[in-house]
Design an enzyme around this catalytic site. Sequence first.
Site, PDB file in Angstrom:
ATOM      1  N   THR A 193       0.830  -1.239  -0.085  1.00 47.29           N
ATOM      2  CA  THR A 193      -0.083   0.218  -0.020  1.00 47.29           C
ATOM      3  C   THR A 193       0.910   1.083   0.164  1.00 47.29           C
ATOM      4  O   THR A 193       0.321   2.283  -0.654  1.00 47.29           O
ATOM      5  CB  THR A 193      -1.005  -0.044   1.100  1.00 47.29           C
ATOM      6  N   THR A 258      -1.383   7.739   0.731  1.00 47.14           N
ATOM      7  CA  THR A 258      -1.586   6.272   0.562  1.00 47.14           C
ATOM      8  C   THR A 258      -3.015   5.816   0.513  1.00 47.14           C
ATOM      9  O   THR A 258      -3.515   5.596   1.638  1.00 47.14           O
ATOM     10  CB  THR A 258      -0.521   5.663   1.978  1.00 47.14           C
ATOM     11  N   MET A 259      -3.101   4.915  -0.439  1.00 46.78           N
ATOM     12  CA  MET A 259      -4.518   4.404  -0.676  1.00 46.78           C
ATOM     13  C   MET A 259      -4.287   3.090  -0.235  1.00 46.78           C
ATOM     14  O   MET A 259      -4.687   2.164  -0.886  1.00 46.78           O
ATOM     15  CB  MET A 259      -4.582   4.632  -2.241  1.00 46.78           C
ATOM     16  N   HIS A 260      -4.238   3.068   1.307  1.00 46.74           N
ATOM     17  CA  HIS A 260      -4.283   1.667   1.956  1.00 46.74           C
ATOM     18  C   HIS A 260      -5.584   0.938   1.366  1.00 46.74           C
ATOM     19  O   HIS A 260      -5.653  -0.248   0.789  1.00 46.74           O
ATOM     20  CB  HIS A 260      -4.141   1.882   3.365  1.00 46.74           C
ATOM     21  N   ASP A 261      -6.679   1.296   1.657  1.00 44.75           N
ATOM     22  CA  ASP A 261      -8.080   0.689   1.540  1.00 44.75           C
ATOM     23  C   ASP A 261      -8.534   0.519   0.290  1.00 44.75           C
ATOM     24  O   ASP A 261      -8.885  -0.540  -0.289  1.00 44.75           O
ATOM     25  CB  ASP A 261      -9.143   1.441   2.798  1.00 44.75           C
TER      26      ASP A 261
END
Length: 334
Positions: A193, A258-261
Amino acid sequence: MKERVIIDCDTGIDDALALVLALSRPELDIVGITTVAGNVDVENTTRNTCNVVHLLGRDDIRIAKGEPKPLEREPLRASGVHGVTGLRGYTFDSDWKENLLDIHAVEFMKRLLEESDEKTTIIAIGPVTNVAKLLIEHPEVKDRIRRIVFMGTSYHCGNPTPVSTFNVLVDPEAFRKVIFSGVEFVACPLEVTKTATIEPDEVERLDAMGTPVARFAASIIRGYGITKIGADEKIDTANEEVISENRLKAAKESNEVTMHDPATIAYVIDPSLFTTAKYYCDVECKGELTTGFTLIDKNDYYKKEDDERNLTLMESIDRPRFIDLFLDSVRRYG
Ligand code: RIB
Ligand code: CA
């Protein structure tokens, strides 16, 4: 073939962006959304989820509120990253509650699993407290879960600690219950991520779309994290949702998010964006310094058989194609 999906989330900023992606995609049959405490308290994660789903025009999707705290521990929060309400940068005119059921998330999950002969995937993008309680209280539904796709784990970095990721750190006991449940478990680790960032020039492409959903996404992206200038400004928490000019300026210039999901959701939509491998995984629950550390046995130190390799780990993402997928999802809302 659509995949039958429950999304379990602790709606803060990247969860909201994940909902933007998920709710626009024909590949997902989202039969329900459940909320859990995590980034902020469960009242706010639930309120945010209901308002975002309504903004996205998906009043067909039912929502149920879940656990207010981890199985055994006191709550941890990430309001420094997401804001006091969880969606810094955007304020809804009013709250929408029509889709919110008056049953608990775990009961809702149980009913959703039992109502269909088709197995259901649980996409968990927050601490897995609800999922663990489901497995503890209703073991009979375990075989109705197709797989669990989770945002979290790491093997040589961490957030916020040097060795653990937030969704594991908040409730490591719940994580251990889930990874040893026997249900297929797929994780999007921090190593992946943190390469799935959206850059300021890509956020400007959202500005150019000029739609309510694009404005929402751009606003919360610029509210994410503690911008450099933001670090020394006096944050008026009473009005923190209105980003100060200098914080907004800093975000427009340098705030990569940060595009974790959303990256985790993207795996279910288009797994060709990722490479994966299977490993044995356990979690530290007692470490003075290492609680929440996910032990991922990449070198096969424990000599586990294939059927004991309980983790399918995403190991890389095609960032340009992922960002295109996300921007295209925003465009779909018109
Ligand atoms: O470590 C990032 C994860 O923790 C994301 O799911 C974020 O929303 C928080 O829940
Ligand atoms: Ca989350």
